[in-house]
Design a protein around this motif. Structure first.
Motif, PDB file in Angstrom:
ATOM      1  N   GLY A 229       0.890  -1.038   0.143  1.00 53.14           N
ATOM      2  CA  GLY A 229       0.077   0.028   0.065  1.00 53.14           C
ATOM      3  C   GLY A 229       0.790   1.152   0.043  1.00 53.14           C
ATOM      4  O   GLY A 229       0.693   2.040  -0.814  1.00 53.14           O
ATOM      5  N   VAL A 230       1.691   1.288   0.863  1.00 47.80           N
ATOM      6  CA  VAL A 230       2.595   2.508   1.229  1.00 47.80           C
ATOM      7  C   VAL A 230       4.237   2.116   1.408  1.00 47.80           C
ATOM      8  O   VAL A 230       4.311   1.243   2.041  1.00 47.80           O
ATOM      9  N   ASP A 231       4.853   2.939   0.729  1.00 45.03           N
ATOM     10  CA  ASP A 231       6.560   2.611   0.704  1.00 45.03           C
ATOM     11  C   ASP A 231       6.893   3.208   2.042  1.00 45.03           C
ATOM     12  O   ASP A 231       7.656   4.340   2.259  1.00 45.03           O
ATOM     13  N   ILE A 232       6.740   2.118   3.151  1.00 49.35           N
ATOM     14  CA  ILE A 232       7.087   2.542   4.260  1.00 49.35           C
ATOM     15  C   ILE A 232       7.589   1.258   5.147  1.00 49.35           C
ATOM     16  O   ILE A 232       7.406   0.090   4.692  1.00 49.35           O
ATOM     17  N   PRO A 233       8.576   1.458   6.103  1.00 47.40           N
ATOM     18  CA  PRO A 233       9.239   0.197   6.728  1.00 47.40           C
ATOM     19  C   PRO A 233       8.154  -0.760   7.173  1.00 47.40           C
ATOM     20  O   PRO A 233       8.758  -1.978   6.923  1.00 47.40           O
TER      21      PRO A 233
ATOM     22  N   THR B  27       1.660   4.059  -3.122  1.00 46.30           N
ATOM     23  CA  THR B  27       1.908   5.418  -2.990  1.00 46.30           C
ATOM     24  C   THR B  27       3.081   5.735  -2.026  1.00 46.30           C
ATOM     25  O   THR B  27       3.643   4.560  -1.304  1.00 46.30           O
ATOM     26  N   GLN B  28       3.782   7.096  -1.970  1.00 43.36           N
ATOM     27  CA  GLN B  28       4.857   7.142  -0.933  1.00 43.36           C
ATOM     28  C   GLN B  28       4.350   7.308   0.373  1.00 43.36           C
ATOM     29  O   GLN B  28       5.065   7.250   1.448  1.00 43.36           O
ATOM     30  N   THR B  29       3.300   7.939   0.525  1.00 45.48           N
ATOM     31  CA  THR B  29       2.510   8.186   1.977  1.00 45.48           C
ATOM     32  C   THR B  29       1.359   7.801   1.834  1.00 45.48           C
ATOM     33  O   THR B  29       0.441   7.570   0.804  1.00 45.48           O
ATOM     34  N   ALA B  30       0.923   7.823   3.256  1.00 45.72           N
ATOM     35  CA  ALA B  30      -0.651   7.297   3.395  1.00 45.72           C
ATOM     36  C   ALA B  30      -1.938   8.022   2.837  1.00 45.72           C
ATOM     37  O   ALA B  30      -2.676   7.850   2.542  1.00 45.72           O
ATOM     38  N   GLU B  31      -1.310   9.535   2.877  1.00 50.76           N
ATOM     39  CA  GLU B  31      -2.327  10.378   2.525  1.00 50.76           C
ATOM     40  C   GLU B  31      -2.512  10.353   1.189  1.00 50.76           C
ATOM     41  O   GLU B  31      -3.818  10.922   0.764  1.00 50.76           O
ATOM     42  N   GLU B  32      -1.751   9.806   0.286  1.00 56.10           N
ATOM     43  CA  GLU B  32      -2.009   9.825  -1.088  1.00 56.10           C
ATOM     44  C   GLU B  32      -2.894   8.497  -1.265  1.00 56.10           C
ATOM     45  O   GLU B  32      -3.497   8.344  -2.585  1.00 56.10           O
ATOM     46  N   GLY B  33      -3.529   7.869  -0.314  1.00 54.72           N
ATOM     47  CA  GLY B  33      -4.561   6.868  -0.691  1.00 54.72           C
ATOM     48  C   GLY B  33      -3.966   5.441  -0.842  1.00 54.72           C
ATOM     49  O   GLY B  33      -4.615   4.669  -1.305  1.00 54.72           O
ATOM     50  N   GLY B  34      -2.848   5.286  -0.644  1.00 58.49           N
ATOM     51  CA  GLY B  34      -2.214   3.811  -0.626  1.00 58.49           C
ATOM     52  C   GLY B  34      -3.107   2.722   0.062  1.00 58.49           C
ATOM     53  O   GLY B  34      -2.934   1.578  -0.309  1.00 58.49           O
ATOM     54  N   PHE B  35      -3.474   2.983   1.249  1.00 61.25           N
ATOM     55  CA  PHE B  35      -4.250   2.058   2.153  1.00 61.25           C
ATOM     56  C   PHE B  35      -5.829   2.072   1.748  1.00 61.25           C
ATOM     57  O   PHE B  35      -6.417   1.301   2.558  1.00 61.25           O
ATOM     58  N   SER B  36      -6.338   2.977   0.971  1.00 60.25           N
ATOM     59  CA  SER B  36      -7.691   3.358   1.041  1.00 60.25           C
ATOM     60  C   SER B  36      -8.178   3.417  -0.483  1.00 60.25           C
ATOM     61  O   SER B  36      -9.245   3.865  -0.648  1.00 60.25           O
ATOM     62  N   SER B  37      -7.486   2.762  -1.428  1.00 58.19           N
ATOM     63  CA  SER B  37      -7.990   3.064  -2.820  1.00 58.19           C
ATOM     64  C   SER B  37      -7.985   1.746  -3.679  1.00 58.19           C
ATOM     65  O   SER B  37      -7.024   1.490  -4.289  1.00 58.19           O
ATOM     66  N   PRO B  38      -8.982   1.227  -3.584  1.00 53.67           N
ATOM     67  CA  PRO B  38      -9.132   0.094  -4.413  1.00 53.67           C
ATOM     68  C   PRO B  38      -8.756  -0.060  -5.821  1.00 53.67           C
ATOM     69  O   PRO B  38      -8.313  -1.113  -6.539  1.00 53.67           O
ATOM     70  N   ASP B  39      -9.375   1.115  -6.501  1.00 54.58           N
ATOM     71  CA  ASP B  39      -8.634   1.264  -7.917  1.00 54.58           C
ATOM     72  C   ASP B  39      -7.445   1.404  -8.031  1.00 54.58           C
ATOM     73  O   ASP B  39      -6.788   1.079  -8.974  1.00 54.58           O
ATOM     74  N   LYS B  40      -6.530   1.653  -6.923  1.00 57.66           N
ATOM     75  CA  LYS B  40      -4.954   1.846  -7.414  1.00 57.66           C
ATOM     76  C   LYS B  40      -4.578   0.373  -7.089  1.00 57.66           C
ATOM     77  O   LYS B  40      -3.737   0.107  -7.962  1.00 57.66           O
ATOM     78  N   GLY B  41      -4.927  -0.289  -6.242  1.00 56.66           N
ATOM     79  CA  GLY B  41      -4.607  -1.726  -6.190  1.00 56.66           C
ATOM     80  C   GLY B  41      -5.014  -2.487  -7.175  1.00 56.66           C
ATOM     81  O   GLY B  41      -4.326  -3.305  -7.620  1.00 56.66           O
ATOM     82  N   LYS B  42      -6.228  -2.371  -8.032  1.00 63.75           N
ATOM     83  CA  LYS B  42      -6.722  -2.789  -8.990  1.00 63.75           C
ATOM     84  C   LYS B  42      -5.669  -2.639 -10.248  1.00 63.75           C
ATOM     85  O   LYS B  42      -5.240  -3.478 -11.106  1.00 63.75           O
ATOM     86  N   ALA B  43      -5.421  -1.553 -10.313  1.00 66.32           N
ATOM     87  CA  ALA B  43      -4.271  -1.054 -11.468  1.00 66.32           C
ATOM     88  C   ALA B  43      -3.062  -1.616 -11.572  1.00 66.32           C
ATOM     89  O   ALA B  43      -2.615  -2.375 -12.516  1.00 66.32           O
ATOM     90  N   ALA B  44      -2.612  -1.577 -10.227  1.00 67.77           N
ATOM     91  CA  ALA B  44      -1.316  -2.034 -10.076  1.00 67.77           C
ATOM     92  C   ALA B  44      -1.272  -3.778 -10.278  1.00 67.77           C
ATOM     93  O   ALA B  44      -0.328  -4.106 -10.994  1.00 67.77           O
ATOM     94  N   ALA B  45      -2.268  -4.418  -9.637  1.00 66.43           N
ATOM     95  CA  ALA B  45      -2.563  -5.956  -9.915  1.00 66.43           C
ATOM     96  C   ALA B  45      -2.576  -6.150 -11.296  1.00 66.43           C
ATOM     97  O   ALA B  45      -1.919  -7.143 -11.925  1.00 66.43           O
ATOM     98  N   GLU B  46      -3.419  -5.318 -12.057  1.00 70.98           N
ATOM     99  CA  GLU B  46      -3.444  -5.540 -13.744  1.00 70.98           C
ATOM    100  C   GLU B  46      -2.086  -5.297 -14.495  1.00 70.98           C
ATOM    101  O   GLU B  46      -2.013  -6.186 -15.209  1.00 70.98           O
ATOM    102  N   GLY B  47      -1.378  -4.472 -13.992  1.00 72.88           N
ATOM    103  CA  GLY B  47      -0.115  -4.237 -14.501  1.00 72.88           C
ATOM    104  C   GLY B  47       0.929  -5.330 -14.421  1.00 72.88           C
ATOM    105  O   GLY B  47       1.341  -5.824 -15.266  1.00 72.88           O
ATOM    106  N   GLN B  48       0.923  -5.971 -13.120  1.00 72.01           N
ATOM    107  CA  GLN B  48       1.590  -7.216 -12.911  1.00 72.01           C
ATOM    108  C   GLN B  48       1.229  -8.416 -13.646  1.00 72.01           C
ATOM    109  O   GLN B  48       1.871  -9.446 -14.135  1.00 72.01           O
ATOM    110  N   ILE B  49      -0.257  -8.564 -13.674  1.00 69.76           N
ATOM    111  CA  ILE B  49      -0.690  -9.743 -14.361  1.00 69.76           C
ATOM    112  C   ILE B  49      -0.273  -9.804 -15.534  1.00 69.76           C
ATOM    113  O   ILE B  49       0.070 -10.597 -16.571  1.00 69.76           O
ATOM    114  N   GLU B  50      -0.312  -8.297 -16.455  1.00 66.57           N
ATOM    115  CA  GLU B  50       0.136  -8.303 -17.858  1.00 66.57           C
ATOM    116  C   GLU B  50       1.645  -8.900 -18.123  1.00 66.57           C
ATOM    117  O   GLU B  50       1.923  -9.258 -19.203  1.00 66.57           O
TER     118      GLU B  50
END
Length: 352
Positions: free
Chosen positions: A175-179, A207-230
């Motif tokens: 979700g977010v690029d954190i430790p 995302t780099q920060t939680a405020e950008e929606g890394g943990f709360s945006s299913p659309d972002k997760g879907k797009a990332a997974a679709e890219g990996q599946i491709e």
């Protein structure tokens, strides 16, 4: 019933192994249940303040709520669970925790590392209230820091992914690029490579920060997974909170495997339409840790200090709900062997 028994087992494991004393020098306290005004609290019990995504994320926050429900049922007291707001500040979180402490709730738990600064400030003002924080360490005589060996569960997920892949390519979506999320990635990648060095791992943070929606945006997760599946990934592991629902959806639509996180997502009602493609989930017993802290307060011996929930006490693990796991050659045995190695120390799992 299975969920509740697991929560209870985690609480028993913490008590029997005295984790608070053995992990990072934590201690147990015999402090009473009084507010800063000296008024004895008799009627109010556990309160939790949710992390980003709130209740209904089918993951991290819902696991905490399961612990609250168990405490409420067993101890018969009033509980509270409070949602976050969009764009809130540390001051907003501090006000939320303060309000719960003033009302007489004990313990008061901040669910997620985002509560670190707020809890540091509030706990000092209410020394006779037990506070808890999930996924972060806060120093304080009345604070229990509830942390997990996420890398261990993720290692097992990596073993499962390496056994399940047919394309020799798997994916990780954080979700977010954190430790904290680095621990998930590190364990997963190690588990994959230790099982089959020929398998490629594609890793991505939303995302780099939680405020950008890394943990709360299913659309972002879907797009990332679709890219990996491709890119031929046929198993995708997500550690992305609410965003992970999008990863699961993308995997199901492409008819490849998804690996869930935190809760057993094969069992989650909101994801029932995709369950046939949820191979397993790397679980962390947030609910168990919440319940364990509530029980310690109810017993009059509130736990404080850093408490680590790992494979040894079933604080993390890998779900086995999907019967299709047993149909994949060598998967079940490989996971069992890996778990044994981690517990006995012969396998050292990286956290970064």
């Amino acid at each position: 019933m299975r969920r509740i028994s697991r929560l209870t087992r985690v609480a028993v494991g913490v008590a029997s192994l005295a984790l608070a004393a053995t992990a990072c020098g934590g201690t147990s306290s015999d402090s009473g249940s009084k507010g800063d005004s000296g008024d004895t609290k008799k009627d109010l019990g556990l309160a939790i303040a949710y992390d980003i995504g709130g209740k209904g994320d089918q993951s991290f926050n819902d696991a905490a709520y399961a612990g609250l429900q168990q405490a409420e049922k067993e101890f018969g007291y009033k509980t509270a669970d409070i949602e976050p707001t969009d764009g809130e500040t540390d001051a907003d979180k501090e006000q939320r925790l303060t309000s719960l402490a003033k009302q007489g709730y004990n313990p008061v738990i901040g669910v997620g590392f985002a509560y670190t600064a707020a809890l540091e400030a509030v706990a000092e003002k209410y020394p006779d209230t037990t506070f808890g924080i999930v996924d972060s360490v806060v120093e304080g005589e009345n604070v229990a820091s509830l942390v997990f060996a996420e890398e261990e569960a993720s290692y097992l997920a990596g073993v499962a992914a390496a056994k399940a892949t047919e394309t020799k390519t798997v994916g990780f979506v954080g979700g977010v690029d954190i430790p904290l999320i680095h621990k998930f990635r590190a364990g997963f990648e190690q588990g994959v490579k230790d099982t089959d060095p020929k398998v490629k791992v594609i890793s991505q943070f939303l995302t780099q920060t939680a405020e950008e929606g890394g943990f709360s945006s299913p659309d972002k997760g879907k797009a990332a997974a679709e890219g990996q599946i491709e890119k031929k990934a046929d198993v995708v592991y997500q550690a992305a909170g609410l965003s992970g629902q999008g990863v699961v959806e993308a995997a199901a639509k492409a008819k490849v495997w998804a690996i869930g996180v935190d809760s057993d997502q094969y069992q989650q009602e909101a994801l029932a339409g995709y369950k046939d493609f949820i191979l397993t989930s790397a679980t962390k017993e947030v609910g168990g840790s919440v319940y364990a802290l509530a029980k310690s307060v109810e017993d009059g011996k509130p736990r404080t200090g850093t408490q680590v929930f790992d494979l040894k006490v079933d604080g993390v693990g890998l779900s086995e709900s999907n019967p299709k796991m047993a149909e994949i050659e060598g998967l079940t045995d490989a996971v069992a062997k890996a778990k044994e190695g981690i517990v006995d120390g012969s396998i050292k799992v990286k956290s970064e």
